[in-house]
Design a protein around this motif. Structure first.
Motif, PDB file in Angstrom:
ATOM      1  N   ASN A 198     -79.429  22.424 -12.947  1.00  0.00           N
ATOM      2  CA  ASN A 198     -79.617  22.575 -14.446  1.00  0.00           C
ATOM      3  C   ASN A 198     -78.680  23.744 -14.663  1.00  0.00           C
ATOM      4  N   GLU A 199     -78.702  24.076 -16.224  1.00  0.00           N
ATOM      5  CA  GLU A 199     -77.587  25.110 -16.729  1.00  0.00           C
ATOM      6  C   GLU A 199     -77.769  26.473 -16.089  1.00  0.00           C
ATOM      7  N   LYS A 218     -80.109  17.332  -9.335  1.00  0.00           N
ATOM      8  CA  LYS A 218     -78.900  17.849 -10.213  1.00  0.00           C
ATOM      9  C   LYS A 218     -79.228  19.470 -10.520  1.00  0.00           C
ATOM     10  N   GLU A 246     -88.373  23.496 -17.885  1.00  0.00           N
ATOM     11  CA  GLU A 246     -87.224  23.755 -17.152  1.00  0.00           C
ATOM     12  C   GLU A 246     -86.804  25.331 -17.149  1.00  0.00           C
ATOM     13  N   THR A 247     -87.222  25.937 -18.227  1.00  0.00           N
ATOM     14  CA  THR A 247     -86.936  27.469 -18.383  1.00  0.00           C
ATOM     15  C   THR A 247     -87.532  28.366 -17.439  1.00  0.00           C
TER      16      THR A 247
END
Length: 90
Positions: A32-33, A30, A7-8
């Motif tokens: 993510n950060e 959704k 995800e990074t």
């Protein structure tokens, strides 16, 4: 083998969702950060690389990994579960 999405690295282009012949990815819902919608593994057990790569000792598909511009998709070896002695109390 187990498929993972880093995800990074993923930028949410969803190319993997369109090229996978086994439809194991779905578009995420959704943020993510980082504010990116990362694809979700829907049915990873259908992936031939996850199931049969070790048996044939070669890569069988890998289209998602090849098409990913961010190199966010990879396979990792799954570790077998550790056996532990369990005491059952009555």
């Amino acid at each position: 083998m187990k498929l993972i999405i880093d995800e990074t690295r993923c930028k949410g282009c969803n190319l993997c969702t369109t090229v996978c012949p086994y439809s194991i990815f779905t578009e995420g819902k959704k943020l993510n950060e980082r504010g990116i919608v990362v694809p979700v593994l829907d049915r990873p057990q259908r992936c031939t690389n996850c199931r049969l790569r070790n048996l044939y000792n070669r890569q069988l598909c890998g289209v998602c990994q090849l098409i990913c511009p961010d190199q966010a998709i990879s396979w990792v070896e799954e570790t077998e579960g550790l056996t532990e002695k369990v005491v059952i109390e009555y």
